[in-house]
Motif scaffolding. Structure first.
Motif, PDB file in Angstrom:
ATOM      1  N   HIS A 177       0.817  -1.225   0.000  1.00  0.00           N
ATOM      2  CA  HIS A 177       0.000   0.000   0.000  1.00  0.00           C
ATOM      3  C   HIS A 177       0.851   1.275   0.000  1.00  0.00           C
ATOM      4  O   HIS A 177       0.331   2.370  -0.197  1.00  0.00           O
ATOM      5  N   ASP A 178       2.151   1.156   0.224  1.00  0.00           N
ATOM      6  CA  ASP A 178       3.020   2.332   0.286  1.00  0.00           C
ATOM      7  C   ASP A 178       3.221   2.915  -1.112  1.00  0.00           C
ATOM      8  O   ASP A 178       3.456   2.188  -2.067  1.00  0.00           O
ATOM      9  N   GLN A 179       3.138   4.231  -1.198  1.00  0.00           N
ATOM     10  CA  GLN A 179       3.225   4.926  -2.482  1.00  0.00           C
ATOM     11  C   GLN A 179       4.574   5.625  -2.630  1.00  0.00           C
ATOM     12  O   GLN A 179       5.010   6.334  -1.728  1.00  0.00           O
ATOM     13  N   PRO A 180       5.236   5.442  -3.779  1.00  0.00           N
ATOM     14  CA  PRO A 180       6.483   6.169  -4.023  1.00  0.00           C
ATOM     15  C   PRO A 180       6.199   7.630  -4.370  1.00  0.00           C
ATOM     16  O   PRO A 180       5.054   8.001  -4.655  1.00  0.00           O
ATOM     17  N   VAL A 181       7.251   8.426  -4.352  1.00  0.00           N
ATOM     18  CA  VAL A 181       7.142   9.841  -4.696  1.00  0.00           C
ATOM     19  C   VAL A 181       7.983  10.140  -5.934  1.00  0.00           C
ATOM     20  O   VAL A 181       8.841   9.356  -6.323  1.00  0.00           O
ATOM     21  N   ASP A 182       7.697  11.286  -6.557  1.00  0.00           N
ATOM     22  CA  ASP A 182       8.430  11.702  -7.763  1.00  0.00           C
ATOM     23  C   ASP A 182       9.748  12.368  -7.442  1.00  0.00           C
ATOM     24  O   ASP A 182      10.618  12.489  -8.301  1.00  0.00           O
ATOM     25  N   GLY A 183       9.868  12.849  -6.213  1.00  0.00           N
ATOM     26  CA  GLY A 183      11.093  13.549  -5.864  1.00  0.00           C
ATOM     27  C   GLY A 183      11.153  13.833  -4.383  1.00  0.00           C
ATOM     28  O   GLY A 183      10.203  13.584  -3.632  1.00  0.00           O
ATOM     29  N   VAL A 184      12.291  14.341  -3.976  1.00  0.00           N
ATOM     30  CA  VAL A 184      12.513  14.661  -2.572  1.00  0.00           C
ATOM     31  C   VAL A 184      13.182  16.026  -2.478  1.00  0.00           C
ATOM     32  O   VAL A 184      14.043  16.364  -3.291  1.00  0.00           O
ATOM     33  N   VAL A 185      12.736  16.811  -1.489  1.00  0.00           N
ATOM     34  CA  VAL A 185      13.284  18.147  -1.233  1.00  0.00           C
ATOM     35  C   VAL A 185      13.944  18.124   0.137  1.00  0.00           C
ATOM     36  O   VAL A 185      13.336  17.690   1.123  1.00  0.00           O
ATOM     37  N   THR A 186      15.184  18.573   0.174  1.00  0.00           N
ATOM     38  CA  THR A 186      15.904  18.711   1.439  1.00  0.00           C
ATOM     39  C   THR A 186      16.348  20.170   1.572  1.00  0.00           C
ATOM     40  O   THR A 186      16.167  20.958   0.647  1.00  0.00           O
ATOM     41  N   PRO A 187      16.953  20.533   2.688  1.00  0.00           N
ATOM     42  CA  PRO A 187      17.429  21.914   2.816  1.00  0.00           C
ATOM     43  C   PRO A 187      18.513  22.301   1.811  1.00  0.00           C
ATOM     44  O   PRO A 187      18.747  23.490   1.592  1.00  0.00           O
ATOM     45  N   THR A 188      19.174  21.318   1.180  1.00  0.00           N
ATOM     46  CA  THR A 188      20.280  21.654   0.283  1.00  0.00           C
ATOM     47  C   THR A 188      20.062  21.251  -1.170  1.00  0.00           C
ATOM     48  O   THR A 188      20.827  21.674  -2.041  1.00  0.00           O
ATOM     49  N   ARG A 189      19.038  20.447  -1.458  1.00  0.00           N
ATOM     50  CA  ARG A 189      18.861  19.986  -2.838  1.00  0.00           C
ATOM     51  C   ARG A 189      17.456  19.450  -3.079  1.00  0.00           C
ATOM     52  O   ARG A 189      16.727  19.125  -2.151  1.00  0.00           O
ATOM     53  N   THR A 190      17.143  19.381  -4.360  1.00  0.00           N
ATOM     54  CA  THR A 190      15.907  18.740  -4.813  1.00  0.00           C
ATOM     55  C   THR A 190      16.315  17.633  -5.767  1.00  0.00           C
ATOM     56  O   THR A 190      17.073  17.875  -6.717  1.00  0.00           O
ATOM     57  N   ILE A 191      15.838  16.427  -5.497  1.00  0.00           N
ATOM     58  CA  ILE A 191      16.206  15.272  -6.308  1.00  0.00           C
ATOM     59  C   ILE A 191      14.953  14.770  -7.014  1.00  0.00           C
ATOM     60  O   ILE A 191      13.935  14.484  -6.369  1.00  0.00           O
ATOM     61  N   ASP A 192      15.026  14.666  -8.335  1.00  0.00           N
ATOM     62  CA  ASP A 192      13.909  14.128  -9.102  1.00  0.00           C
ATOM     63  C   ASP A 192      14.040  12.611  -9.168  1.00  0.00           C
ATOM     64  O   ASP A 192      15.085  12.077  -9.543  1.00  0.00           O
ATOM     65  N   LEU A 193      12.961  11.938  -8.810  1.00  0.00           N
ATOM     66  CA  LEU A 193      12.931  10.477  -8.800  1.00  0.00           C
ATOM     67  C   LEU A 193      11.729   9.966  -9.587  1.00  0.00           C
ATOM     68  O   LEU A 193      11.181   8.921  -9.288  1.00  0.00           O
ATOM     69  N   ALA A 194      11.317  10.722 -10.605  1.00  0.00           N
ATOM     70  CA  ALA A 194      10.055  10.431 -11.303  1.00  0.00           C
ATOM     71  C   ALA A 194      10.016   9.026 -11.864  1.00  0.00           C
ATOM     72  O   ALA A 194       8.958   8.415 -11.930  1.00  0.00           O
ATOM     73  N   SER A 195      11.147   8.473 -12.252  1.00  0.00           N
ATOM     74  CA  SER A 195      11.143   7.132 -12.832  1.00  0.00           C
ATOM     75  C   SER A 195      10.660   6.088 -11.829  1.00  0.00           C
ATOM     76  O   SER A 195      10.214   5.019 -12.202  1.00  0.00           O
ATOM     77  N   ALA A 196      10.713   6.427 -10.539  1.00  0.00           N
ATOM     78  CA  ALA A 196      10.235   5.493  -9.522  1.00  0.00           C
ATOM     79  C   ALA A 196       8.732   5.295  -9.577  1.00  0.00           C
ATOM     80  O   ALA A 196       8.210   4.302  -9.112  1.00  0.00           O
ATOM     81  N   ARG A 197       8.009   6.276 -10.153  1.00  0.00           N
ATOM     82  CA  ARG A 197       6.549   6.194 -10.159  1.00  0.00           C
ATOM     83  C   ARG A 197       5.984   5.901 -11.541  1.00  0.00           C
ATOM     84  O   ARG A 197       4.791   5.762 -11.696  1.00  0.00           O
ATOM     85  N   ARG A 198       6.802   5.913 -12.569  1.00  0.00           N
ATOM     86  CA  ARG A 198       6.271   5.757 -13.930  1.00  0.00           C
ATOM     87  C   ARG A 198       6.336   4.312 -14.379  1.00  0.00           C
ATOM     88  O   ARG A 198       7.123   3.549 -13.943  1.00  0.00           O
TER      89      ARG A 198
END
Length: 198
Positions: A177-198
C-alpha cells in the motif's frame, strides 16, 4: 503488512524521530531557509499555480515560510486536515489563518473545509515523510493518510516529499500500500525520482 516489515518501520521511525529531536536551533534555522529556497525553485520550475503542502511541526523541515511566501505570490496552497475515516479534507492557506491541533496533535489550519477531492486540482503535492529512499519509496509516520490520498488521485500530480538531508536512505521498508514519490526536497537539494513512479 507482515510483522517483520511493521517492526522494521517502527524501529526506523523511532531512530529518525530521535535524530530530529537532537537538531540544534541553528541547524533548524538553516534547514528552514534551505527548504524554502528549494521549494520556491521547484514551484517555479514546474510552473505550479496550485499546490498542496503541510504545516510542519517543530521537528520537521520547516514549510511555513514557503507557504507564506507562496500565498503572497498568488499561488493557491491547500493544507491537509485529518479525518477519522483516514481521508484528508483541505483548506486554502491564507496569511492570517489560525492554526489548531488536529486529530494526532499535528498543526492544521482553521478555515472552510474542502472535501478530499479538492486535491485533484493541484499541480504539485508537497508531503511530509520520515525518510525517502533512492528509488522514491517514502516512509511516512504510520497513519497512511498520504499513501491513501496519492493512491486515489487519477492523473496524480508530481509528488515531492520533504526531509532532512540525512533522511535520504538507500532503502526503506515498504509494503504493497506504500506509495512512491516523484522527488525529494531537502534543505540543500531537490532530487527528481520520477522514474520510480512511472
Amino acid at each position: 503488512m507482515s510483522d517483520a516489515i511493521a517492526d522494521a518501520k517502527r524501529a526506523l521511525r523511532a531512530d529518525l524521530r530521535e535524530r530530529r529531536q537532537t537538531l540544534s536551533p541553528q541547524a533548524r534555522q538553516a534547514a528552514s531557509t534551505g527548504v524554502r529556497a528549494q521549494l520556491d525553485a521547484l514551484v517555479d520550475r514546474l510552473g505550479a499555480r496550485s499546490v498542496s503542502c503541510f504545516l510542519s511541526t517543530p521537528t520537521e523541515p520547516d514549510t511555513r515560510a514557503f507557504i507564506d511566501a507562496a500565498v503572497a505570490r498568488g499561488i493557491r496552497v491547500l493544507l491537509p486536515i485529518t479525518r477519522e475515516d483516514g481521508l484528508l479534507d483541505w483548506a486554502v492557506a491564507s496569511q492570517e489563518a489560525d492554526v489548531t491541533e488536529g486529530l494526532f496533535g499535528m498543526p492544521e489550519p482553521v478555515g472552510e473545509l474542502l472535501s478530499p477531492i479538492a486535491i485533484n486540482d493541484v499541480d504539485l503535492m508537497i508531503i511530509p515523510a520520515a525518510a525517502v529512499d533512492v528509488h522514491g519509496m517514502r516512509l511516512g509516520w504510520g497513519r497512511g493518510y498520504f499513501d491513501k490520498t496519492i493512491g486515489s488521485i487519477e492523473g496524480c500530480p508530481d509528488v515531492y516529499a520533504v526531509v532532512f538531508d540525512s533522511e535520504i536512505l538507500d532503502e526503506v521498508p515498504s509494503d504493497v500500500h506504500d506509495q512512491p514519490v516523484d522527488g525529494v526536497v531537502t534543505p540543500t537539494r531537490t532530487i527528481d525520482l520520477a522514474s520510480a513512479r512511472r
